[in-house]
Motif scaffolding. Structure first.
Motif, PDB file in Angstrom:
ATOM      1  N   ALA A 376       0.836  -1.208   0.000  1.00 16.04           N
ATOM      2  CA  ALA A 376       0.000   0.000   0.000  1.00 16.04           C
ATOM      3  C   ALA A 376       0.868   1.254   0.000  1.00 16.04           C
ATOM      4  N   CYS A 377       2.013   1.182   0.652  1.00 17.87           N
ATOM      5  CA  CYS A 377       2.814   2.386   0.880  1.00 17.87           C
ATOM      6  C   CYS A 377       3.893   2.628  -0.185  1.00 17.87           C
ATOM      7  N   GLU A 378       4.158   1.634  -1.034  1.00 17.42           N
ATOM      8  CA  GLU A 378       5.222   1.791  -2.042  1.00 17.42           C
ATOM      9  C   GLU A 378       5.032   3.070  -2.861  1.00 17.42           C
ATOM     10  N   GLY A 379       6.021   3.931  -2.851  1.00 20.24           N
ATOM     11  CA  GLY A 379       5.992   5.142  -3.680  1.00 20.24           C
ATOM     12  C   GLY A 379       5.000   6.202  -3.227  1.00 20.24           C
ATOM     13  N   ALA A 380       4.476   6.085  -1.998  1.00 15.94           N
ATOM     14  CA  ALA A 380       3.420   7.021  -1.568  1.00 15.94           C
ATOM     15  C   ALA A 380       3.979   8.408  -1.250  1.00 15.94           C
ATOM     16  N   ASP A 381       3.169   9.407  -1.590  1.00 20.84           N
ATOM     17  CA  ASP A 381       3.519  10.786  -1.232  1.00 20.84           C
ATOM     18  C   ASP A 381       3.006  11.113   0.162  1.00 20.84           C
ATOM     19  N   LEU A 382       2.054  10.308   0.630  1.00 19.42           N
ATOM     20  CA  LEU A 382       1.442  10.561   1.938  1.00 19.42           C
ATOM     21  C   LEU A 382       0.839   9.251   2.457  1.00 19.42           C
ATOM     22  N   VAL A 383       1.048   8.982   3.742  1.00 17.21           N
ATOM     23  CA  VAL A 383       0.418   7.810   4.366  1.00 17.21           C
ATOM     24  C   VAL A 383      -0.649   8.304   5.346  1.00 17.21           C
ATOM     25  N   LEU A 384      -1.850   7.768   5.190  1.00 16.12           N
ATOM     26  CA  LEU A 384      -2.950   8.142   6.086  1.00 16.12           C
ATOM     27  C   LEU A 384      -3.289   6.958   6.987  1.00 16.12           C
ATOM     28  N   HIS A 385      -3.317   7.199   8.288  1.00 20.72           N
ATOM     29  CA  HIS A 385      -3.729   6.149   9.231  1.00 20.72           C
ATOM     30  C   HIS A 385      -5.173   6.443   9.617  1.00 20.72           C
ATOM     31  N   LEU A 386      -6.115   5.589   9.107  1.00 21.04           N
ATOM     32  CA  LEU A 386      -7.536   5.943   9.227  1.00 21.04           C
ATOM     33  C   LEU A 386      -8.376   4.965  10.058  1.00 21.04           C
ATOM     34  N   THR A 387      -7.885   3.747  10.275  1.00 14.94           N
ATOM     35  CA  THR A 387      -8.580   2.821  11.179  1.00 14.94           C
ATOM     36  C   THR A 387      -7.533   2.293  12.148  1.00 14.94           C
ATOM     37  N   TRP A 389      -6.289  -0.164  13.751  1.00 14.68           N
ATOM     38  CA  TRP A 389      -5.992  -1.580  13.984  1.00 14.68           C
ATOM     39  C   TRP A 389      -4.706  -1.705  14.806  1.00 14.68           C
ATOM     40  N   PRO A 390      -4.630  -2.610  15.791  1.00 11.95           N
ATOM     41  CA  PRO A 390      -3.406  -2.790  16.570  1.00 11.95           C
ATOM     42  C   PRO A 390      -2.207  -3.141  15.680  1.00 11.95           C
ATOM     43  N   GLU A 391      -2.468  -3.849  14.557  1.00 11.38           N
ATOM     44  CA  GLU A 391      -1.397  -4.230  13.623  1.00 11.38           C
ATOM     45  C   GLU A 391      -0.545  -3.029  13.209  1.00 11.38           C
ATOM     46  N   TYR A 392      -1.186  -1.894  13.032  1.00 17.10           N
ATOM     47  CA  TYR A 392      -0.451  -0.743  12.507  1.00 17.10           C
ATOM     48  C   TYR A 392       0.526  -0.182  13.534  1.00 17.10           C
ATOM     49  N   ARG A 393       0.286  -0.508  14.807  1.00 18.15           N
ATOM     50  CA  ARG A 393       1.206  -0.015  15.839  1.00 18.15           C
ATOM     51  C   ARG A 393       2.531  -0.795  15.793  1.00 18.15           C
ATOM     52  N   SER A 394       2.523  -1.982  15.182  1.00 20.17           N
ATOM     53  CA  SER A 394       3.790  -2.721  15.129  1.00 20.17           C
ATOM     54  C   SER A 394       4.501  -2.590  13.774  1.00 20.17           C
ATOM     55  N   VAL A 395       3.982  -1.692  12.915  1.00 20.41           N
ATOM     56  CA  VAL A 395       4.683  -1.419  11.650  1.00 20.41           C
ATOM     57  C   VAL A 395       6.023  -0.755  11.991  1.00 20.41           C
ATOM     58  N   ASP A 396       7.092  -1.127  11.246  1.00 24.02           N
ATOM     59  CA  ASP A 396       8.410  -0.520  11.483  1.00 24.02           C
ATOM     60  C   ASP A 396       8.518   0.756  10.628  1.00 24.02           C
ATOM     61  N   PRO A 397       8.451   1.929  11.267  1.00 21.87           N
ATOM     62  CA  PRO A 397       8.436   3.170  10.474  1.00 21.87           C
ATOM     63  C   PRO A 397       9.719   3.378   9.683  1.00 21.87           C
ATOM     64  N   ALA A 398      10.844   2.847  10.186  1.00 24.11           N
ATOM     65  CA  ALA A 398      12.112   3.031   9.462  1.00 24.11           C
ATOM     66  C   ALA A 398      12.075   2.241   8.152  1.00 24.11           C
ATOM     67  N   ALA A 399      11.600   0.995   8.211  1.00 25.01           N
ATOM     68  CA  ALA A 399      11.519   0.172   7.001  1.00 25.01           C
ATOM     69  C   ALA A 399      10.541   0.799   6.007  1.00 25.01           C
ATOM     70  N   LEU A 400       9.441   1.323   6.535  1.00 24.81           N
ATOM     71  CA  LEU A 400       8.421   1.903   5.654  1.00 24.81           C
ATOM     72  C   LEU A 400       8.942   3.182   4.981  1.00 24.81           C
ATOM     73  N   ALA A 401       9.782   3.916   5.720  1.00 22.38           N
ATOM     74  CA  ALA A 401      10.319   5.176   5.176  1.00 22.38           C
ATOM     75  C   ALA A 401      11.100   4.914   3.895  1.00 22.38           C
ATOM     76  N   SER A 402      11.719   3.729   3.797  1.00 26.43           N
ATOM     77  CA  SER A 402      12.532   3.455   2.605  1.00 26.43           C
ATOM     78  C   SER A 402      11.644   3.082   1.404  1.00 26.43           C
ATOM     79  N   LEU A 403      10.362   2.827   1.641  1.00 30.28           N
ATOM     80  CA  LEU A 403       9.469   2.421   0.545  1.00 30.28           C
ATOM     81  C   LEU A 403       8.689   3.587  -0.052  1.00 30.28           C
ATOM     82  N   VAL A 404       8.432   4.608   0.779  1.00 26.53           N
ATOM     83  CA  VAL A 404       7.562   5.700   0.307  1.00 26.53           C
ATOM     84  C   VAL A 404       8.378   6.723  -0.490  1.00 26.53           C
ATOM     85  N   ARG A 405       7.652   7.584  -1.210  1.00 25.97           N
ATOM     86  CA  ARG A 405       8.366   8.658  -1.918  1.00 25.97           C
ATOM     87  C   ARG A 405       8.665   9.796  -0.941  1.00 25.97           C
ATOM     88  N   SER A 406       7.661  10.130  -0.096  1.00 23.24           N
ATOM     89  CA  SER A 406       7.982  11.097   0.962  1.00 23.24           C
ATOM     90  C   SER A 406       7.402  10.601   2.284  1.00 23.24           C
TER      91      SER A 406
END
Ligand code: NAD
Length: 441
Positions: A376-387, A389-406
């Motif tokens: 979902a986040c590959e190449g994203a200009d913006l990530v929106l957290h809208l529901t 879910w506990p799952e999203y609290r264990s996402v690794d923000p550093a790993a995700l930062a390398s996938l998004v555009r900004s």
């Protein structure tokens, strides 16, 4: 005891399976033949913790069966729980009672003398009395009671097995005795039991939802003030919620409520109050509703600003589609409404949800769906957290930062740890927290 449960949607399926599990003989009835076939094979029409196992167990035991025939239901039992939908009418805020009326009219010619109809659907005050009048000629001797349902999607099975309270509105001691027997294990376990008249029981349900909706809109209104004042609404919520008279629950500034209950229930309550001459008493509910829908608009506006003033051609990742965590229900989901609005403005929106993707795809086919957060986040200009879910609290923000555009996060639910995300290189924005990324945006 023998009973039918009419309308095997969210409430009816859970109620039927739980009643069978505590030992009753239950026949679930619905007009949807496909749903009845799936249920008969032990397949639940919705995602709810523990429901699949419960259904499999009770269907295998023979205590739970399903049918589409009201006549069969009337022959099977003398107690009938009515769990059909009461949606908002298309022409205004009032409740559409056509499903309830259809059940009563369909059942009436088959009812045995002395039958008890127990409404669980959320209805305008006065409905039980109206239905009793309707049945007086068609099925004399039938009593109509109301036993509102308080289950929460996401914990529906637990809420049914161990409710916080049981409310039954009856017009005879016999009906109360029947309902005490139905719920005997819960009453023995100490669940508070409120025996009252049908009008009060009907009102308990809508008053509860009105109070909770008001609490949510109150804190979202405070978040708007915090945004304007440069204050922090999450600290404010924690501090005012520490007062036991206020309490911390339902006091999280965010995107507001949605789902199949709160929005339509407060509108139906206001409409009914108007009809019975008490409209002024609940006029504040219109404001509660306005504050709530405004949060969706504010989130869309803020997202557009974070995208540089235009959403067109920009890629947006949306985390969450269900109206709340723990459910695959997308009815009036704030998350999907925001995702769809950004899509309508020309953004390419990719939505992830742990459970609700199929339901979301069915109502919003124009959105793109991703099976995992990374996709979902590959190449994203913006990530929106809208529901939330506990799952999203264990996402690794550093790993995700390398996938998004900004690495820009709009945490519309105030559910993620801004310190963690900021440390991983993200700019974090959230309602009611203008200080997070250096001023309101
Ligand atoms: P739903 O839409 O999931 O289910 C309604 C079911 O009734 C469907 O399966 C439909 O096919 C069936 N139905 C419609 N007309 C029928 C008829 N004439 N005969 C037999 N079946 C018929 O609805 P739901 O979410 O389960 O809600 C049911 C009621 O309970 C509503 O009044 C709702 O406000 C209230 N309620 C819902 C919740 C919740 O969390 N979903 C919680 C508390 C109360």
């Amino acid at each position: 005891m023998r009973m039918t449960v009419i309308g095997t949607g969210y409430v009816g399926t859970v109620h039927a399976a739980c009643m069978a599990d505590i030992g009753h003989q239950v026949l679930g009835l619905d007009i949807d033949a496909e749903r009845i076939a799936a249920l008969s094979a032990g397949r639940a029409p919705l995602h709810e913790d523990g429901l699949d196992a419960l259904l499999a167990r009770t269907v295998a035991s023979g205590r739970l069966r399903f049918s589409t025939s009201l006549a069969e239901g009337a022959a099977f039992a003398g107690t009938h729980f009515v769990c059909v939908g009461t949606p908002q009418r298309p022409d205004g805020g009032a409740a559409d009672l056509s499903q309830v009326d259809a059940v009563v009219d369909g059942l009436a010619p088959h009812l045995r003398p002395g039958s008890l109809l127990v409404g669980k659907s959320t209805v305008p005050v006065g409905t039980a009395a109206r239905l009793a009048g309707r049945l007086a000629a068609a099925a004399p001797g039938t009593e109509v009671a109301w036993n509102p349902e308080f289950l929460r999607e996401g914990s529906a099975v637990l809420d049914t097995m161990r409710p916080e309270r049981l409310v039954v509105g009856v017009t005879s001691a016999r009906a109360e005795a029947v309902l005490r027997e139905v719920y005997a294990p819960m009453i023995r376990a100490g669940v508070p039991f409120f025996g009252t008249d049908p009008a009060t029981a009907e009102l308990v349900k809508v008053a509860s939802n009105a109070f909770l909706a008001t609490k949510i809109s109150f804190i979202n209104a405070m978040a708007e003030v915090c945004d304007a004042a440069g204050a922090d609404a999450t600290v404010l919520a924690g501090a005012i919620g520490a007062d036991p008279r206020i309490g911390p629950r339902f006091l999280a500034p965010g995107l507001g409520f949605g789902g199949s209950c709160f929005p339509k229930d407060i509108r139906a309550f206001a409409a009914r109050a108007e009809e019975i001459g008490a409209g002024e008493a609940v006029a504040f509910l219109h404001e509660v509703d306005r504050i709530n829908t405004r949060q969706r608009r504010r989130t869309v506006d803020r997202a557009r600003l974070l995208l540089g003033g235009s959403s067109a051609g920009r890629r947006v990742a949306v985390l969450g589609a269900a109206f709340k965590p723990g459910s695959d229900d997308v009815r009036d989901s704030p998350a999907l409404a925001v995702a769809a609005a950004l899509r309508a403005q020309g953004a390419e929106v990719r939505v992830h949800d742990p459970e609700a993707l199929d339901n979301a795809r069915a109502v919003r086919p124009e959105l793109t769906y991703a099976l995992d957060v990374d996709k979902a986040c590959e190449g994203a200009d913006l990530v929106l957290h809208l529901t939330d879910w506990p799952e999203y609290r264990s996402v690794d923000p550093a790993a995700l930062a390398s996938l998004v555009r900004s690495p820009v996060l709009l945490d519309a639910r105030n559910g993620l740890d801004p310190a963690l995300w900021t440390a991983a290189g993200w700019t974090v924005h959230a309602p009611g927290r203008p200080g997070l990324s250096g001023g309101a945006s």
